[in-house]
Design an enzyme around this catalytic site. Structure first.
Site, PDB file in Angstrom:
ATOM      1  N   ASP A 177       0.787  -1.165   0.132  1.00 45.66           N
ATOM      2  CA  ASP A 177      -0.054  -0.042  -0.055  1.00 45.66           C
ATOM      3  C   ASP A 177       0.920   1.184   0.289  1.00 45.66           C
ATOM      4  OD1 ASP A 177      -2.026   2.133   0.883  1.00 45.66           O
ATOM      5  OD2 ASP A 177      -3.056   0.266   1.274  1.00 45.66           O
ATOM      6  N   SER A 236     -12.031  -5.923  -6.540  1.00 42.25           N
ATOM      7  CA  SER A 236     -12.020  -4.338  -6.303  1.00 42.25           C
ATOM      8  C   SER A 236     -12.437  -3.795  -7.563  1.00 42.25           C
ATOM      9  CB  SER A 236     -10.530  -3.854  -6.018  1.00 42.25           C
ATOM     10  OG  SER A 236     -10.667  -2.514  -5.876  1.00 42.25           O
ATOM     11  N   ARG A 237     -11.739  -3.724  -8.764  1.00 41.18           N
ATOM     12  CA  ARG A 237     -12.310  -2.964  -9.976  1.00 41.18           C
ATOM     13  C   ARG A 237     -11.736  -3.989 -10.919  1.00 41.18           C
ATOM     14  NH1 ARG A 237     -15.860  -1.275  -7.493  1.00 41.18           N
ATOM     15  NH2 ARG A 237     -16.554   0.839  -7.150  1.00 41.18           N
ATOM     16  N   ASP A 261     -14.923 -11.017  -9.178  1.00 42.43           N
ATOM     17  CA  ASP A 261     -16.142 -10.256  -9.030  1.00 42.43           C
ATOM     18  C   ASP A 261     -16.328  -9.100  -9.889  1.00 42.43           C
ATOM     19  OD1 ASP A 261     -18.744 -10.017  -7.849  1.00 42.43           O
ATOM     20  OD2 ASP A 261     -17.816  -8.458  -6.532  1.00 42.43           O
ATOM     21  N   GLU A 266     -17.399  -4.943 -17.733  1.00 37.13           N
ATOM     22  CA  GLU A 266     -18.600  -5.535 -17.010  1.00 37.13           C
ATOM     23  C   GLU A 266     -19.656  -4.611 -17.306  1.00 37.13           C
ATOM     24  OE1 GLU A 266     -16.927  -5.375 -12.908  1.00 37.13           O
ATOM     25  OE2 GLU A 266     -18.707  -3.778 -12.529  1.00 37.13           O
ATOM     26  N   HIS A 298     -20.006  -8.577  -9.874  1.00 38.16           N
ATOM     27  CA  HIS A 298     -19.941  -7.475  -8.887  1.00 38.16           C
ATOM     28  C   HIS A 298     -21.023  -7.572  -7.741  1.00 38.16           C
ATOM     29  CE1 HIS A 298     -18.159  -3.017  -8.974  1.00 38.16           C
ATOM     30  NE2 HIS A 298     -18.511  -3.566  -7.744  1.00 38.16           N
TER      31      HIS A 298
HETATM   32  P1  NAD Z   1      -9.927   2.496   0.931  1.00 33.26           P
HETATM   33  O1  NAD Z   1      -9.845   3.749   0.187  1.00 33.26           O
HETATM   34  O2  NAD Z   1     -10.285   2.068   2.422  1.00 33.26           O
HETATM   35  O3  NAD Z   1      -8.639   1.517   0.649  1.00 33.26           O
HETATM   36  C1  NAD Z   1      -7.880   1.474  -0.576  1.00 33.26           C
HETATM   37  C2  NAD Z   1      -6.576   1.605  -0.147  1.00 33.26           C
HETATM   38  O4  NAD Z   1      -5.851   1.487  -1.311  1.00 33.26           O
HETATM   39  C3  NAD Z   1      -5.927   2.723   0.908  1.00 33.26           C
HETATM   40  O5  NAD Z   1      -5.073   2.020   1.836  1.00 33.26           O
HETATM   41  C4  NAD Z   1      -4.925   3.498  -0.280  1.00 33.26           C
HETATM   42  O6  NAD Z   1      -3.855   3.893   0.378  1.00 33.26           O
HETATM   43  C5  NAD Z   1      -4.666   2.192  -1.328  1.00 33.26           C
HETATM   44  N1  NAD Z   1      -3.953   2.694  -2.487  1.00 33.26           N
HETATM   45  C6  NAD Z   1      -4.437   3.640  -3.138  1.00 33.26           C
HETATM   46  N2  NAD Z   1      -3.588   3.954  -4.348  1.00 33.26           N
HETATM   47  C7  NAD Z   1      -2.583   3.135  -4.228  1.00 33.26           C
HETATM   48  C8  NAD Z   1      -1.516   2.562  -4.925  1.00 33.26           C
HETATM   49  N3  NAD Z   1      -1.310   3.304  -5.960  1.00 33.26           N
HETATM   50  N4  NAD Z   1      -0.547   1.698  -4.573  1.00 33.26           N
HETATM   51  C9  NAD Z   1      -1.045   1.077  -3.440  1.00 33.26           C
HETATM   52  N5  NAD Z   1      -1.972   1.289  -2.673  1.00 33.26           N
HETATM   53  C10 NAD Z   1      -2.854   2.220  -2.992  1.00 33.26           C
HETATM   54  O7  NAD Z   1     -10.928   1.584   0.127  1.00 33.26           O
HETATM   55  P2  NAD Z   1     -11.689   0.386   0.457  1.00 33.26           P
HETATM   56  O8  NAD Z   1     -12.939   0.848   1.098  1.00 33.26           O
HETATM   57  O9  NAD Z   1     -10.828  -0.708   0.896  1.00 33.26           O
HETATM   58  O10 NAD Z   1     -12.059  -0.268  -0.982  1.00 33.26           O
HETATM   59  C11 NAD Z   1     -11.220  -0.665  -1.914  1.00 33.26           C
HETATM   60  C12 NAD Z   1     -11.732  -0.892  -3.296  1.00 33.26           C
HETATM   61  O11 NAD Z   1     -12.883  -2.015  -3.354  1.00 33.26           O
HETATM   62  C13 NAD Z   1     -12.591   0.548  -3.780  1.00 33.26           C
HETATM   63  O12 NAD Z   1     -11.961   1.360  -4.478  1.00 33.26           O
HETATM   64  C14 NAD Z   1     -13.451  -0.247  -4.880  1.00 33.26           C
HETATM   65  O13 NAD Z   1     -12.907  -0.260  -6.270  1.00 33.26           O
HETATM   66  C15 NAD Z   1     -13.618  -1.681  -4.429  1.00 33.26           C
HETATM   67  N6  NAD Z   1     -15.046  -2.347  -3.943  1.00 33.26           N
HETATM   68  C16 NAD Z   1     -15.368  -3.359  -4.594  1.00 33.26           C
HETATM   69  C17 NAD Z   1     -16.727  -3.773  -4.237  1.00 33.26           C
HETATM   70  C18 NAD Z   1     -17.643  -4.821  -4.734  1.00 33.26           C
HETATM   71  O14 NAD Z   1     -18.747  -5.089  -4.601  1.00 33.26           O
HETATM   72  N7  NAD Z   1     -16.857  -5.750  -5.634  1.00 33.26           N
HETATM   73  C19 NAD Z   1     -17.308  -2.882  -3.431  1.00 33.26           C
HETATM   74  C20 NAD Z   1     -16.871  -1.837  -2.627  1.00 33.26           C
HETATM   75  C21 NAD Z   1     -15.671  -1.712  -3.069  1.00 33.26           C
END
Ligand code: NAD
Length: 336
Positions: A177, A236-237, A261, A266, A298
């Site tokens: 991270d 995630s994405r 997921d 998508e 998703h």
């Molecule tokens: P968050 O902001 O709490 O955590 C994201 C982490 O990524 C942070 O600690 C940040 O420092 C780190 N980060 C950002 N850019 C970075 C980089 N370039 N290199 C390394 N680390 C980096 O977010 P979260 O709530 O944990 O959510 C994470 C992701 O999950 C969301 O952005 C979203 O895309 C995805 N998500 C998916 C679903 C789903 O239904 N599949 C639902 C919610 C969120």
């Protein structure tokens, strides 16, 4: 005020309607649409001051311009991620934008684990076989996660929830991270460069947001570094993974399995019934042919708890807009 919601899922509709009715007691009306927002569907929003959107809606400069011209003032995104919204264009059009910055991270983390376990223990194959009364174990052997290494890319809220569960399995934790998370350090996580995480992990789970810096973070090079029997999970994405490189890796017989997921393209498929149409996405079709790949639509966020929290936060975001307040969920503040 009139409010319109795009991309409303059948099970989400009750939550949205009752929360908005309760909060505004009919003073502001909500219309729910199953359709996604894009350039073809944007005219429906004309006259609606608040537009509630979700991950697979398209909010590019053209759509945002049309919304602003139609009288929209607020985009309230019903998710954490907002990579589908051109924030600069929204600001230029005078549109305020909010999102839901927090809801049950466990909803996504638990689902990522469901994918990891499904892939590792060949659950899909086992269930299909058992339905046919084929109770042999051939080809169903998995591995203990205990004592193996989990590599967690992104140790924010969801990555940390995933790490807590990994610790429960007795796994060694590697993380990457831009910021070290004290809770993950306390769980015994060792922060390493992404290259080392890819090379040493038995299970790799992606939890960084989709940003220009993270686009295709799992590319040909990253996949080449992974162990031949690594399991990759992306909840995630889709854009984090180079799908063509992933397909080439799987075709070469590498990786134990993959749980997805999310998928780069998508928006045209997920959350929709396409069962009677011709599948025109060759990459998605190819992914489905690998018997060690599990694809879901998703749905990681889709628990009663998370949807309830998303809806409550969206009501609050609309209320804040009406009261001209910004808060932690504001991505683009209202003009003036
Ligand atoms: P968050 O902001 O709490 O955590 C994201 C982490 O990524 C942070 O600690 C940040 O420092 C780190 N980060 C950002 N850019 C970075 C980089 N370039 N290199 C390394 N680390 C980096 O977010 P979260 O709530 O944990 O959510 C994470 C992701 O999950 C969301 O952005 C979203 O895309 C995805 N998500 C998916 C679903 C789903 O239904 N599949 C639902 C919610 C969120």
């Amino acid at each position: 005020m009139q409010i319109i919601a795009y991309g409303v899922l059948a099970d989400e509709r009750n939550y949205l309607e009752s929360a908005f009715n309760e909060a505004f007691e009919g003073a502001h009306t909500l219309r729910c649409l199953e359709l996604f927002l894009d350039k073809d569907t944007v005219p429906i929003a004309s006259g609606y001051e608040s537009v509630l959107t979700s991950v697979n809606d398209t909010l590019d400069a053209e759509v945002l311009g049309a919304l602003a011209a139609g009288g929209t003032r607020l985009i309230a995104q019903r998710s954490t991620g907002y990579n589908n919204i051109d924030l600069r264009a929204a600001g230029d059009c005078g549109l305020a934008v909010s999102r839901v910055s927090y809801y049950s991270p466990e909803s996504v983390a638990e689902f990522a684990w469901a994918l990891a376990l499904t892939v590792n223990r060949r659950i899909v194959r086992a269930v299909i076989r058992a339905r046919e009364f084929d109770f042999r174990l051939d080809g169903l052997m998995g591995r203990d996660f205990h004592s193996r290494t989990a590599g967690i890319l992104g140790t924010g809220k969801i990555g940390t929830a995933f790490a807590r569960i990994a610790r429960g399995f007795g796994m060694r934790l590697l993380g990457h991270d831009i910021d070290k998370n004290p809770e993950c350090l306390a769980l015994g996580m060792r922060y390493v460069a992404p290259e080392q995480l890819f090379a040493e992990s038995d299970l790799i789970s992606l939890h960084v947001p989709l940003l220009p810096e993270t686009h295709h973070i799992v590319n040909e090079d990253a996949l080449a570094r992974m162990k031949d029997d690594a399991i990759l999970v992306n909840s995630s994405r889709g854009g984090l993974v180079d799908t063509d490189a992933l397909i080439a890796t799987l075709r070469a017989g590498r990786l134990d399995g993959v749980g997805l997921d999310v998928y780069e393209e998508e928006a045209a498929w997920f959350h929709l019934d396409k069962s009677l149409e011709v599948m025109t996405d060759d990459a998605l079709a190819r992914l489905m042919t690998f018997n060690n790949v599990v694809v879901t639509s998703h749905q990681a966020f889709f628990t009663q708890d998370a949807v309830g929290q998303i809806v409550a936060a969206t009501v609050q975001n609309v209320r804040d807009h009406l009261d001209r307040r910004s808060g932690p969920n504001t991505l683009v503040p209202a003009r003036g």
